[in-house]
Design a protein around this motif. Structure first.
Motif, PDB file in Angstrom:
ATOM      1  N   HIS A  48      43.479  37.005  31.085  1.00  0.00           N
ATOM      2  CA  HIS A  48      42.633  36.333  32.154  1.00  0.00           C
ATOM      3  C   HIS A  48      41.187  36.907  31.565  1.00  0.00           C
ATOM      4  CE1 HIS A  48      45.592  36.044  35.561  1.00  0.00           C
ATOM      5  NE2 HIS A  48      46.337  36.303  34.238  1.00  0.00           N
ATOM      6  N   TYR A  82      37.224  37.125  32.491  1.00  0.00           N
ATOM      7  CA  TYR A  82      36.091  37.169  33.339  1.00  0.00           C
ATOM      8  C   TYR A  82      34.684  37.645  33.038  1.00  0.00           C
ATOM      9  CZ  TYR A  82      40.109  37.102  36.974  1.00  0.00           C
ATOM     10  OH  TYR A  82      40.916  36.639  37.612  1.00  0.00           O
ATOM     11  N   PRO A 109      32.519  39.566  39.443  1.00  0.00           N
ATOM     12  CA  PRO A 109      33.267  38.832  38.265  1.00  0.00           C
ATOM     13  C   PRO A 109      33.589  37.470  38.785  1.00  0.00           C
ATOM     14  CG  PRO A 109      34.226  40.867  38.506  1.00  0.00           C
ATOM     15  CD  PRO A 109      33.379  40.637  39.993  1.00  0.00           C
ATOM     16  N   PHE A 133      35.816  34.121  37.306  1.00  0.00           N
ATOM     17  CA  PHE A 133      36.845  33.613  36.421  1.00  0.00           C
ATOM     18  C   PHE A 133      36.390  32.937  35.477  1.00  0.00           C
ATOM     19  CE2 PHE A 133      41.068  32.690  35.162  1.00  0.00           C
ATOM     20  CZ  PHE A 133      41.282  31.477  35.136  1.00  0.00           C
ATOM     21  N   ILE A 142      45.571  34.588  39.151  1.00  0.00           N
ATOM     22  CA  ILE A 142      44.023  34.300  38.901  1.00  0.00           C
ATOM     23  C   ILE A 142      43.397  35.078  40.159  1.00  0.00           C
ATOM     24  CG2 ILE A 142      42.109  32.982  38.618  1.00  0.00           C
ATOM     25  CD1 ILE A 142      44.088  30.890  37.198  1.00  0.00           C
ATOM     26  N   GLN A 143      42.538  36.115  39.792  1.00  0.00           N
ATOM     27  CA  GLN A 143      41.924  36.752  41.107  1.00  0.00           C
ATOM     28  C   GLN A 143      40.437  36.072  41.378  1.00  0.00           C
ATOM     29  OE1 GLN A 143      42.386  41.023  40.976  1.00  0.00           O
ATOM     30  NE2 GLN A 143      44.659  40.909  40.467  1.00  0.00           N
ATOM     31  N   TYR A 144      40.219  35.960  42.442  1.00  0.00           N
ATOM     32  CA  TYR A 144      38.610  35.334  42.924  1.00  0.00           C
ATOM     33  C   TYR A 144      38.250  36.460  43.674  1.00  0.00           C
ATOM     34  CZ  TYR A 144      40.926  31.111  41.340  1.00  0.00           C
ATOM     35  OH  TYR A 144      41.524  30.096  40.765  1.00  0.00           O
ATOM     36  N   PHE A 145      37.002  36.889  43.391  1.00  0.00           N
ATOM     37  CA  PHE A 145      36.380  38.033  43.739  1.00  0.00           C
ATOM     38  C   PHE A 145      35.345  37.587  45.021  1.00  0.00           C
ATOM     39  CE2 PHE A 145      37.608  41.516  41.221  1.00  0.00           C
ATOM     40  CZ  PHE A 145      38.051  40.845  40.206  1.00  0.00           C
TER      41      PHE A 145
END
Lengths: 112, 113
Positions: A32, A34, A42, A44, B101-104
């Motif tokens: 991934h 970022y 951050p 994506f 998938i990471q969302y911050f």
């Protein structure tokens, strides 16, 4: 195991290209990418899944070589807005409970 | 669409005082939730993650704790802050069964004085 990013920092002039690399000592399922601008969270950019595919997003693209356990992020004709710190995150397996492991980041500065 | 809220945005606390940071996610169910800390100019250090209500995994031994009282609520706490607790705290979410998938969230900048 934390992936290794290189270079640690890069300075460009607007319009120049850059490559950021991310390497792991473990077999990977996904990588991934970022971008974090100064003082912000951050964001994506894209994900590369096992299979060696290449993805693109405007003038930013990435590749994933699963045999070498490496991914590269390509920034073409850089713009001032590309400045920030780029992190790669890796997952060894598919699955929702695995933790994403982030590299230490590559700081990209684009000057006029 | 999904959104993640994190507050407060900034916080200045004296050493030894308690801490409570809250994070909530909207528009999704059963998310994985994460707390990260980022020291100035440094990378992302995973502190806690949760795959469900009451299920917390700690990554780093410290004087911080986390709780998940509701499906979409994640709280970071401390009983007594240390100077070394200063940093940028980020909450993130991801879909439980997916490609992570990471969302911050926007983050909380904590200064312990």
């Amino acid at each position: 195991q934390q992936p290794v990013q290189s270079p640690q920092a890069v300075i460009l002039r607007e319009g120049e290209d850059a490559v950021i690399n991310c390497s792991s000592s473990k077999a990977l399922y996904s990588v991934h990418w970022y971008r974090q601008k100064h003082g912000e969270a951050p964001v994506f950019l894209m994900i590369l899944l096992k299979g060696g595919e290449q993805k693109g997003h405007d003038k930013i693209s990435a590749s994933f070589n699963e045999k070498k356990q490496q991914s590269s992020l390509y920034l073409t004709a850089s713009q001032l807005s590309y400045s920030g710190t780029y992190f790669c995150g890796t997952l060894p397996t598919q699955g929702g409970s695995e933790k994403l492991v982030f590299g230490k980041g590559t700081k990209l500065t684009v000057n006029p | 669409s999904q959104t993640i809220h994190q507050w407060p945005a900034t916080l200045v606390q004296p050493v030894g005082s308690p801490l409570s940071l809250e994070c909530t996610v909207e528009g999704t169910s059963n998310p994985n939730l994460y707390w990260y800390r980022q020291a100035a100019g440094r990378g992302l250090q995973l502190l806690f993650y949760s795959v469900g209500i009451g299920q917390i995994s700690s990554e780093v031994p410290q004087n911080l704790s986390a709780s998940r009282p509701q499906d979409r609520q994640f709280i970071l706490s401390s009983k007594k802050l240390l100077l070394s607790d200063s940093g940028f705290y980020l909450c993130a979410w991801s879909v439980r069964a997916g490609i992570n998938i990471q969302y911050f969230g926007a983050g909380t900048r904590l200064s312990v004085l």
